[in-house]
Design a protein around this motif. Structure first.
Motif, PDB file in Angstrom:
ATOM      1  N   LEU A 388      44.354 -43.178 -18.140  1.00 18.09           N
ATOM      2  CA  LEU A 388      45.264 -43.444 -19.257  1.00 18.09           C
ATOM      3  C   LEU A 388      46.673 -43.769 -18.761  1.00 18.09           C
ATOM      4  CD1 LEU A 388      45.585 -43.549 -22.348  1.00 18.09           C
ATOM      5  CD2 LEU A 388      46.216 -41.120 -22.275  1.00 18.09           C
ATOM      6  N   LEU A 389      47.220 -44.883 -19.254  1.00 17.98           N
ATOM      7  CA  LEU A 389      48.592 -45.287 -18.931  1.00 17.98           C
ATOM      8  C   LEU A 389      49.530 -45.081 -20.106  1.00 17.98           C
ATOM      9  CD1 LEU A 389      50.653 -46.723 -17.046  1.00 17.98           C
ATOM     10  CD2 LEU A 389      49.856 -48.897 -18.014  1.00 17.98           C
ATOM     11  N   ALA A 390      49.112 -45.448 -21.318  1.00 11.61           N
ATOM     12  CA  ALA A 390      49.994 -45.392 -22.485  1.00 11.61           C
ATOM     13  C   ALA A 390      49.163 -45.453 -23.758  1.00 11.61           C
ATOM     14  CB  ALA A 390      50.994 -46.550 -22.450  1.00 11.61           C
ATOM     15  N   TRP A 391      49.838 -45.185 -24.888  1.00 11.03           N
ATOM     16  CA  TRP A 391      49.224 -45.265 -26.208  1.00 11.03           C
ATOM     17  C   TRP A 391      49.779 -46.484 -26.944  1.00 11.03           C
ATOM     18  CZ3 TRP A 391      45.559 -41.604 -26.707  1.00 11.03           C
ATOM     19  CH2 TRP A 391      45.725 -40.382 -26.044  1.00 11.03           C
ATOM     20  N   TYR A 392      48.889 -47.318 -27.460  1.00 11.89           N
ATOM     21  CA  TYR A 392      49.315 -48.499 -28.211  1.00 11.89           C
ATOM     22  C   TYR A 392      49.361 -48.137 -29.689  1.00 11.89           C
ATOM     23  CZ  TYR A 392      49.500 -53.452 -29.588  1.00 11.89           C
ATOM     24  OH  TYR A 392      49.881 -54.672 -30.092  1.00 11.89           O
ATOM     25  N   PRO A 420      53.636 -42.629 -22.324  1.00 11.95           N
ATOM     26  CA  PRO A 420      54.536 -43.253 -23.304  1.00 11.95           C
ATOM     27  C   PRO A 420      53.776 -43.930 -24.435  1.00 11.95           C
ATOM     28  CG  PRO A 420      54.349 -44.639 -21.364  1.00 11.95           C
ATOM     29  CD  PRO A 420      53.582 -43.379 -21.059  1.00 11.95           C
ATOM     30  N   THR A 421      54.495 -44.173 -25.527  1.00  7.01           N
ATOM     31  CA  THR A 421      53.957 -44.942 -26.651  1.00  7.01           C
ATOM     32  C   THR A 421      54.457 -46.379 -26.534  1.00  7.01           C
ATOM     33  OG1 THR A 421      55.836 -44.248 -28.028  1.00  7.01           O
ATOM     34  CG2 THR A 421      53.806 -42.952 -28.171  1.00  7.01           C
ATOM     35  N   TYR A 422      53.595 -47.325 -26.914  1.00  2.70           N
ATOM     36  CA  TYR A 422      53.859 -48.750 -26.698  1.00  2.70           C
ATOM     37  C   TYR A 422      53.698 -49.513 -28.006  1.00  2.70           C
ATOM     38  CZ  TYR A 422      53.033 -53.467 -24.687  1.00  2.70           C
ATOM     39  OH  TYR A 422      53.079 -54.806 -24.367  1.00  2.70           O
TER      40      TYR A 422
END
Length: 643
Positions: A388-392, A420-422
């Motif tokens: 997991l890198l980020a939340w879209y 982070p959130t994206y």
């Protein structure tokens, strides 16, 4: 504004001038008093000209002296359903026997540039020209507009012989809060040391409340237990910005407050933000550093990937052959995440479809309560996955979704400190209002075959987003990697348009590097699944070759692109955008010609360049005096070592 920001705090990127994409429509009126000539205004027709020394207070002004009845226009971005107050100051030098009735006109349009409505401003009743050297304030109020763009301009009746002056135009959303949200430059509103910027969005009626009479102030809880105040170092009708040393702030959580008082002491508005002064950095799997660079497991990371639908084993097998280190998956699954982990690809997880009322909302998320419950359950299952890198969280949602998106963002922050959130937006003018709903922003202009501007909006939208966020947030931008022809609705609207095609190699390369020049530290083109769904055989191979080879050039220069900001550059013409890097092996320059014409320029950096070796592209060389000669082809890109 750029100069004020630079003077207030160290901007994370060495920018050239903001908002250079000529087709971009700004949400705020710019150069309203003509102090920068006719910049931002259309070229005047006969009978209109700029004159100095005759405006309000001896400033510049726009003069009508007989001719075409409509003056120069400024195109603005507006929000459907919103009412706008607009106007200007007008001074009439009457011709004998004439009583002219000039108007300030506001017209709004559809996406296709069709007129949707019009409103006119007239002289307000509380004017007294004897007290204002003959100047009269004109003001109007629109009904709720129903279109994305509007023009503001002055008009005079036909055959008018009087000389009429126009100055200090005004435009702002009616009923908007004078004081909006506070934004901090530090990731997740936390800092251990160093300087921290705080900015607040403003919407001030400067006719009723001139800036000179207002009292803006930031209030902080101090390290010694006492509160202290600071005046903003940048203060306009649209924003207030301050910079403070974290060492002065109370340890732990404290409230940063902003108040705006009128000259008579009436408070026009206030805002506050919880900020944490830590003893040591909070350990996070993924974080953002002070230069808006992504850090994964303690190492700098430049997100380079594509949007994808679902990901099968066969698709991931093909995808991993490209230069990518991440993927944004519209149809995520734990199996897809496992496959990405095995392939060494990080995963941006799509949670935007949990938002109730959104276009692709999943079953069971019909209400906010159900949606938040399902989101919490999903976070518990996915948040610790090593890929997991980020939340879209947002895919071009309108402003009506701001409350629920803010709640989604807060929920993700509370339950998952590690990612982070994206958000991706397609309206640059909305970025500031959404700024409290995301950690990372992306813009998706898609100009080839669209009707919203030339290819230079690949830079322009990114630059405007950077300005809207006060350079406080990282940007992972979304270049166009698909053909508008693949969309049936677009084919019907623009049948026969030769630009309904996949971008050429030169166009795609330009659209990758332009947002990087504007400050982007990540690129996620749209889209892998559209290429696979709409092409096959030789066509697919040719397109995939363009994508992979061009993005491989970006990957080959991660070490440079993840360096700290370099020195400022002077001498850039309007269609040349640049960014410099202070890399371990010396200064590097990125130069992008955003136009479809060849470009020549002479650039200078402090101390002069020691050399000029192009690692990407060609067309930049060092002159004997240490300056740089730029000779770029149409849409040319050069990444140059200056050692």
């Amino acid at each position: 504004m750029k100069a004020q920001l630079a003077a207030c705090f160290a901007v994370a990127v060495a920018f050239s001038a903001l908002c250079r994409a000529a087709e971009f429509k700004h949400p705020h009126l710019r150069n309203a008093g003509f102090e920068s000539g006719l910049e931002e205004w259309s070229t005047p027709e006969s009978g209109w000209k700029l004159v100095s020394g005759e405006g309000r207070g001896g400033s510049a002004t726009l003069a009508y002296e007989g001719g075409v009845t409509a003056g120069p226009t400024q195109r603005l971005a507006v929000e459907s359903g919103t009412r706008y107050r607009f106007g200007a100051w007008v001074k009439i030098v009457r011709h004998k026997g004439e009583k002219p009735s000039p108007k300030i006109v506001f017209r709004w349009f559809s996406w296709e540039d069709k007129l949707r409505g019009e409103a006119k401003a007239e002289a307000v009743v509380d004017n007294n020209p004897d007290d204002t050297d003959g100047w009269v304030r004109y003001e109007g109020l629109t009904p709720p507009v129903n279109g994305p763009y509007a023009d503001i301009l002055a008009e005079v009746p036909a055959d008018t012989k009087s000389r009429i002056l126009f100055d200090d135009f005004l435009f702002f959303a009616e009923g908007g809060k004078p004081v909006g949200n506070i934004l901090a430059s530090a990731y997740r509103n936390e800092a251990v040391s160093g300087m921290v910027g705080f900015a607040v969005e403003l919407n001030i009626n400067t006719v009723r409340h001139p800036l000179a009479g207002l009292k803006p102030r930031f209030v902080f809880e101090g390290a010694s237990g006492d509160s202290f105040e600071m005046k903003p170092c940048v203060f306009t009708e649209h924003q207030a910005i301050v910079r403070v040393d974290a060492a002065r702030l109370k340890k732990g959580v404290s409230q940063v407050r902003f108040t705006l008082d009128a000259a008579d002491g009436q408070q026009l508005g206030n805002a506050q933000l919880a900020f944490t002064h830590r003893d040591a950095p909070m350990p996070r799997r993924v974080t953002i550093d002070e230069y808006n660079r992504t850090v994964v497991d303690g190492k700098l990371f430049f997100p380079l990937g594509m949007f994808a639908g679902g990901l099968s084993e066969a698709e991931i097998a093909d995808y991993r052959k490209g230069p990518f280190n991440c993927v944004l998956c519209y149809s995520p699954s734990l199996k897809a995440m496992d496959l990405c982990q095995e392939a060494g690809i990080m995963f941006i997880d799509n949670v935007k479809d949990y938002v109730p009322g959104s276009r692709w909302v999943i079953k069971g998320c019909e209400t906010k309560e159900k949606a938040l419950a399902m989101l919490r359950s999903h976070i518990e299952k996915v948040a610790r996955h090593p890929a997991l890198l980020a939340w879209y969280t947002n895919d071009e949602a309108p402003q009506s979704f701001l409350p629920i998106l803010a709640e989604f963002n807060d929920t993700l922050h509370a339950l998952d400190p590690d990612h982070p959130t994206y958000t991706v937006l397609d309206r640059p003018e909305h970025v500031r209002s959404f700024a409290h709903t995301f950690d990372v922003i992306g813009m998706d202009p898609y100009p080839i075959g669209n009707n919203r501007g030339g290819i230079d909006i690949a830079y322009g939208w990114a630059a405007v987003a950077q300005d809207a966020m006060y350079a406080f947030r990282p940007m992972w931008h979304v270049p166009q990697a698909y053909s508008w022809y693949w969309w049936e609705a677009r084919r019907k609207i623009a049948a026969g348009d030769p630009d309904l095609r996949f971008p050429t190699r030169e166009e795609f390369k330009s659209m990758l590097w332009q947002p990087v020049a504007a400050g982007a530290n990540g690129l996620i083109p749209y889209s892998f699944h559209d290429i696979r769904r709409n092409t096959q055989g030789a066509e697919r191979e040719a397109i995939w070759k363009i994508v992979c080879e061009t993005m491989s050039e970006v990957k080959a220069h991660f070490q440079v692109l993840l360096s700290k900001p370099g020195p400022a550059v002077s001498g850039t013409p309007s269609s040349l955008v640049v960014r410099t890097y202070a890399a371990e092996d010396g200064v590097w320059l990125l130069a992008c010609n955003t136009s479809r014409k060849a470009l020549q320029a002479k650039l200078r950096i402090p101390g002069g360049a020691s050399g000029a070796t192009c690692s990407v592209g060609t067309g930049v060389s060092r002159e004997a005096d240490g300056s740089l000669r730029v000779d770029l082809p149409p849409l040319g890109v050069a990444l140059v070592s200056l050692k």
